[in-house]
Design a protein around this motif. Structure first.
Motif, PDB file in Angstrom:
ATOM      1  N   THR A  65      15.747  17.795 -60.053  1.00  0.00           N
ATOM      2  CA  THR A  65      14.122  18.044 -60.306  1.00  0.00           C
ATOM      3  C   THR A  65      12.899  18.204 -59.621  1.00  0.00           C
ATOM      4  OG1 THR A  65      15.569  16.704 -62.160  1.00  0.00           O
ATOM      5  CG2 THR A  65      12.127  17.020 -61.883  1.00  0.00           C
ATOM      6  N   ALA A  66      12.931  17.269 -58.033  1.00  0.00           N
ATOM      7  CA  ALA A  66      12.503  17.868 -56.746  1.00  0.00           C
ATOM      8  C   ALA A  66      11.916  19.424 -56.792  1.00  0.00           C
ATOM      9  CB  ALA A  66      12.680  16.004 -56.525  1.00  0.00           C
ATOM     10  N   LEU A  67      12.929  19.678 -56.407  1.00  0.00           N
ATOM     11  CA  LEU A  67      12.567  20.678 -55.765  1.00  0.00           C
ATOM     12  C   LEU A  67      12.194  21.814 -57.364  1.00  0.00           C
ATOM     13  CD1 LEU A  67      16.102  21.046 -54.057  1.00  0.00           C
ATOM     14  CD2 LEU A  67      14.213  21.199 -52.932  1.00  0.00           C
ATOM     15  N   SER A  68      12.655  21.598 -58.521  1.00  0.00           N
ATOM     16  CA  SER A  68      11.946  22.299 -59.469  1.00  0.00           C
ATOM     17  C   SER A  68      10.280  22.475 -59.154  1.00  0.00           C
ATOM     18  CB  SER A  68      12.935  22.310 -60.907  1.00  0.00           C
ATOM     19  OG  SER A  68      12.193  22.930 -61.406  1.00  0.00           O
ATOM     20  N   PHE A  69      10.635  21.114 -59.054  1.00  0.00           N
ATOM     21  CA  PHE A  69       8.802  20.957 -59.399  1.00  0.00           C
ATOM     22  C   PHE A  69       8.283  21.442 -58.985  1.00  0.00           C
ATOM     23  CE2 PHE A  69       6.433  17.844 -62.418  1.00  0.00           C
ATOM     24  CZ  PHE A  69       8.377  17.620 -63.432  1.00  0.00           C
ATOM     25  N   PHE A  70       8.438  21.777 -57.022  1.00  0.00           N
ATOM     26  CA  PHE A  70       7.993  22.862 -56.497  1.00  0.00           C
ATOM     27  C   PHE A  70       7.914  22.950 -56.677  1.00  0.00           C
ATOM     28  CE2 PHE A  70       6.336  23.738 -52.284  1.00  0.00           C
ATOM     29  CZ  PHE A  70       5.934  22.231 -51.962  1.00  0.00           C
ATOM     30  N   ALA A  71       8.974  24.017 -57.050  1.00  0.00           N
ATOM     31  CA  ALA A  71       8.908  25.818 -57.184  1.00  0.00           C
ATOM     32  C   ALA A  71       7.331  26.149 -58.919  1.00  0.00           C
ATOM     33  CB  ALA A  71       9.826  26.171 -58.151  1.00  0.00           C
ATOM     34  N   GLN A  72       7.671  24.618 -59.371  1.00  0.00           N
ATOM     35  CA  GLN A  72       6.971  24.493 -60.347  1.00  0.00           C
ATOM     36  C   GLN A  72       5.516  25.078 -60.510  1.00  0.00           C
ATOM     37  OE1 GLN A  72       8.188  22.154 -64.194  1.00  0.00           O
ATOM     38  NE2 GLN A  72       9.899  22.568 -62.916  1.00  0.00           N
ATOM     39  N   ALA A  75       4.490  27.948 -59.257  1.00  0.00           N
ATOM     40  CA  ALA A  75       4.407  29.229 -59.974  1.00  0.00           C
ATOM     41  C   ALA A  75       3.191  28.816 -61.112  1.00  0.00           C
ATOM     42  CB  ALA A  75       5.203  28.738 -61.401  1.00  0.00           C
ATOM     43  N   CYS A  76       2.524  27.987 -61.122  1.00  0.00           N
ATOM     44  CA  CYS A  76       1.087  27.098 -61.709  1.00  0.00           C
ATOM     45  C   CYS A  76      -0.018  27.453 -61.186  1.00  0.00           C
ATOM     46  CB  CYS A  76       1.123  25.898 -62.153  1.00  0.00           C
ATOM     47  SG  CYS A  76       2.529  25.079 -63.788  1.00  0.00           S
ATOM     48  N   GLN A 296      10.610  31.234 -62.006  1.00  0.00           N
ATOM     49  CA  GLN A 296      12.428  32.291 -61.378  1.00  0.00           C
ATOM     50  C   GLN A 296      12.267  32.732 -60.189  1.00  0.00           C
ATOM     51  OE1 GLN A 296      12.866  34.100 -65.261  1.00  0.00           O
ATOM     52  NE2 GLN A 296      13.593  32.275 -66.329  1.00  0.00           N
ATOM     53  N   ARG A 297      11.620  33.670 -60.275  1.00  0.00           N
ATOM     54  CA  ARG A 297      11.483  34.390 -58.735  1.00  0.00           C
ATOM     55  C   ARG A 297      11.528  32.758 -57.492  1.00  0.00           C
ATOM     56  NH1 ARG A 297       7.843  36.293 -55.250  1.00  0.00           N
ATOM     57  NH2 ARG A 297       6.054  35.567 -56.659  1.00  0.00           N
ATOM     58  N   TYR A 298      10.522  31.448 -57.595  1.00  0.00           N
ATOM     59  CA  TYR A 298      10.555  30.955 -57.058  1.00  0.00           C
ATOM     60  C   TYR A 298      11.984  29.350 -56.336  1.00  0.00           C
ATOM     61  CZ  TYR A 298       5.145  31.984 -55.647  1.00  0.00           C
ATOM     62  OH  TYR A 298       4.572  32.440 -55.255  1.00  0.00           O
ATOM     63  N   ALA A 299      12.369  29.312 -57.948  1.00  0.00           N
ATOM     64  CA  ALA A 299      13.419  28.768 -57.790  1.00  0.00           C
ATOM     65  C   ALA A 299      14.173  29.077 -57.075  1.00  0.00           C
ATOM     66  CB  ALA A 299      13.856  27.903 -59.077  1.00  0.00           C
ATOM     67  N   ASP A 301      14.343  30.667 -54.182  1.00  0.00           N
ATOM     68  CA  ASP A 301      13.879  30.629 -53.022  1.00  0.00           C
ATOM     69  C   ASP A 301      14.140  29.437 -52.663  1.00  0.00           C
ATOM     70  OD1 ASP A 301      13.687  32.024 -50.285  1.00  0.00           O
ATOM     71  OD2 ASP A 301      12.021  32.795 -51.000  1.00  0.00           O
ATOM     72  N   LYS A 302      14.853  28.653 -52.335  1.00  0.00           N
ATOM     73  CA  LYS A 302      15.279  27.852 -51.345  1.00  0.00           C
ATOM     74  C   LYS A 302      13.976  27.500 -49.587  1.00  0.00           C
ATOM     75  CE  LYS A 302      17.968  24.208 -53.985  1.00  0.00           C
ATOM     76  NZ  LYS A 302      19.243  25.136 -54.562  1.00  0.00           N
ATOM     77  N   GLU A 303      14.282  28.360 -49.451  1.00  0.00           N
ATOM     78  CA  GLU A 303      14.506  28.410 -47.697  1.00  0.00           C
ATOM     79  C   GLU A 303      12.409  28.304 -47.642  1.00  0.00           C
ATOM     80  OE1 GLU A 303      15.687  31.479 -44.936  1.00  0.00           O
ATOM     81  OE2 GLU A 303      17.066  30.941 -46.462  1.00  0.00           O
ATOM     82  N   TYR A 304      11.871  29.532 -48.805  1.00  0.00           N
ATOM     83  CA  TYR A 304      10.514  29.812 -49.592  1.00  0.00           C
ATOM     84  C   TYR A 304      10.383  27.863 -49.905  1.00  0.00           C
ATOM     85  CZ  TYR A 304       5.778  30.634 -50.498  1.00  0.00           C
ATOM     86  OH  TYR A 304       4.487  30.670 -50.416  1.00  0.00           O
ATOM     87  N   ILE A 305      10.732  27.264 -50.273  1.00  0.00           N
ATOM     88  CA  ILE A 305      10.131  26.094 -50.570  1.00  0.00           C
ATOM     89  C   ILE A 305      10.156  24.877 -49.607  1.00  0.00           C
ATOM     90  CG2 ILE A 305      10.548  23.739 -52.064  1.00  0.00           C
ATOM     91  CD1 ILE A 305      11.064  25.777 -54.629  1.00  0.00           C
TER      92      ILE A 305
END
Ligand code: AQP
Length: 336
Positions: A65-72, A75-76, A296-299, A301-305
């Motif tokens: 969830t924490a990783l997903s939040f970073f992607a969100q 995206a925002c 969806q694009r950011y999620a 790409d874990k390396e980018y995060i």
């Protein structure tokens, strides 16, 4: 706080707890403003993962969830080229300053906080120290960076006031150390309410799936959630205390479309609740569509995060250490 990491503008700082997904309430109360303000201010935004530990979490789900939040957040529209973005737990200075602030905060102050009382009632089997200490960690988050403004929803107003009290007390006792921050509470969207109980705030952890809209819900889901939204008796589309359901929908539409409440009332004068609910749903769905696609694009790409988060933590720690060093000296801790 001018350095190569900042541009001498006013500093804004805010965080979000990684639980569930970013809701329409989080978006309108906070994240949308982060996006809008980041060019105008030196901006610092973090995933408040240590705050989220105040409630029991399943570890592997929490990490996801924490990783997903970073992607969100990306995206925002929170832009790592304009803002410092990081995970709170990656910058140890937050916890270190919290301890010193703990020693300058009274138990009575912390236990009076509305959120502590609400969360204690909700989690009666786990009223842990962190739950009560939450606002002191929040004070550390804010004061570490000498923040000028803190863009938050209205639910955080009381915690901000405590932060100001702690800063003033510390400055009086030890000499000028912290900037006393102001809250930035938006004129529309500061309190978005549940679609099923419009007298309570929309909350990530609401177990009723029909109560909350997520920034990554698809269009059909969003329109369906608004069609099901609880409304009031009568048929007039106007914002009034005795019409919390319609008032909430008007506030949402106004904040999404950047219109005033009066303009929305005029636009929908003479139309029924059904038509209005669909219009609000479609407006929200249209706003969130590009966010969902970017997510969806950011999620993926874990390396980018990892790259953005590591760089963000390094920059945040550099700035935070400057305040922490000063604080340690002021309170009389030995340093060589
Ligand atoms: N309903 C809301 N309306 C406007 N702003 C809101 N915020 C939260 N809910 C609303 C603002 O969003 C930012 C991040 O909130 P948070 O992560 O600190 O969590 P929260 O406020 O405790 O949100 P939830 O959804 O209620 O989380 P849970 O259910 O996990 O406790 C803050 O700036 C907040 O003001």
């Amino acid at each position: 706080m001018e350095s190569e990491l900042t541009q001498g503008k006013k500093i804004i700082l805010s965080g979000i707890q990684p639980t569930g997904t970013i809701t329409l309430g989080n978006y309108l109360g906070a994240v949308k403003n982060w996006h809008n303000m980041q060019s105008q201010f030196d901006s610092i935004f973090f995933i408040a993962d240590m705050h989220a530990l105040t409630v029991r979490r399943e570890p592997s789900e929490f990490r996801q969830t924490a990783l997903s939040f970073f992607a969100q957040l990306l995206a925002c529209g929170v832009d790592p080229n304009k803002s410092i973005m990081y995970f709170q737990s990656h910058v140890r200075q937050h916890a270190e300053l919290q301890w010193i602030l703990n020693c300058n905060t009274y138990v009575g102050e912390a236990s009076r906080m509305t959120q502590f009382k609400d969360k204690s009632a909700k989690h009666a089997d786990n009223i842990n120290m962190g739950l009560m200490d939450y606002p002191v960690l929040m004070a550390a988050d804010i004061l570490l960076y000498q923040s000028d403004l803190v863009p938050v929803g209205i639910d955080q107003k009381q915690h901000l006031e405590l932060t100001r009290d702690i800063a003033v007390r510390f400055n009086n006792r030890y000499g000028d150390t912290f900037k006393v921050p102001d809250g930035y509470i938006p004129t529309t969207g500061a309190k978005i309410c549940s679609l099923q109980d419009p007298t309570s705030k929309m909350s990530k952890s609401d177990p009723d799936r029909n109560a909350t809209v997520s920034v990554i819900d698809d269009e059909a889901t969003i329109v369906r959630l608004f069609k099901r939204a609880v409304t009031d008796s009568g048929s007039e589309i106007c914002a009034r205390e005795d019409k919390p359901g319609i008032t909430n929908l008007i506030n949402i539409y106004a904040a999404i479309e950047n219109k005033s409440v009066g303009e929305v009332e005029k636009e929908f004068a003479g139309q029924g609740y059904g038509t209005f609910k669909i219009a609000v749903g479609e407006a929200v769905a249209a706003k969130f569509k590009p966010i969902r696609e970017e997510y969806q694009r950011y999620a993926a790409d874990k390396e980018y995060i990892a790259k953005v988060a590591n760089k963000g933590a390094e920059n945040a720690a550099y700035l935070a250490e400057r305040t922490l060093r000063k604080v340690k000296k002021k309170v009389g801790l030995v340093s060589f």
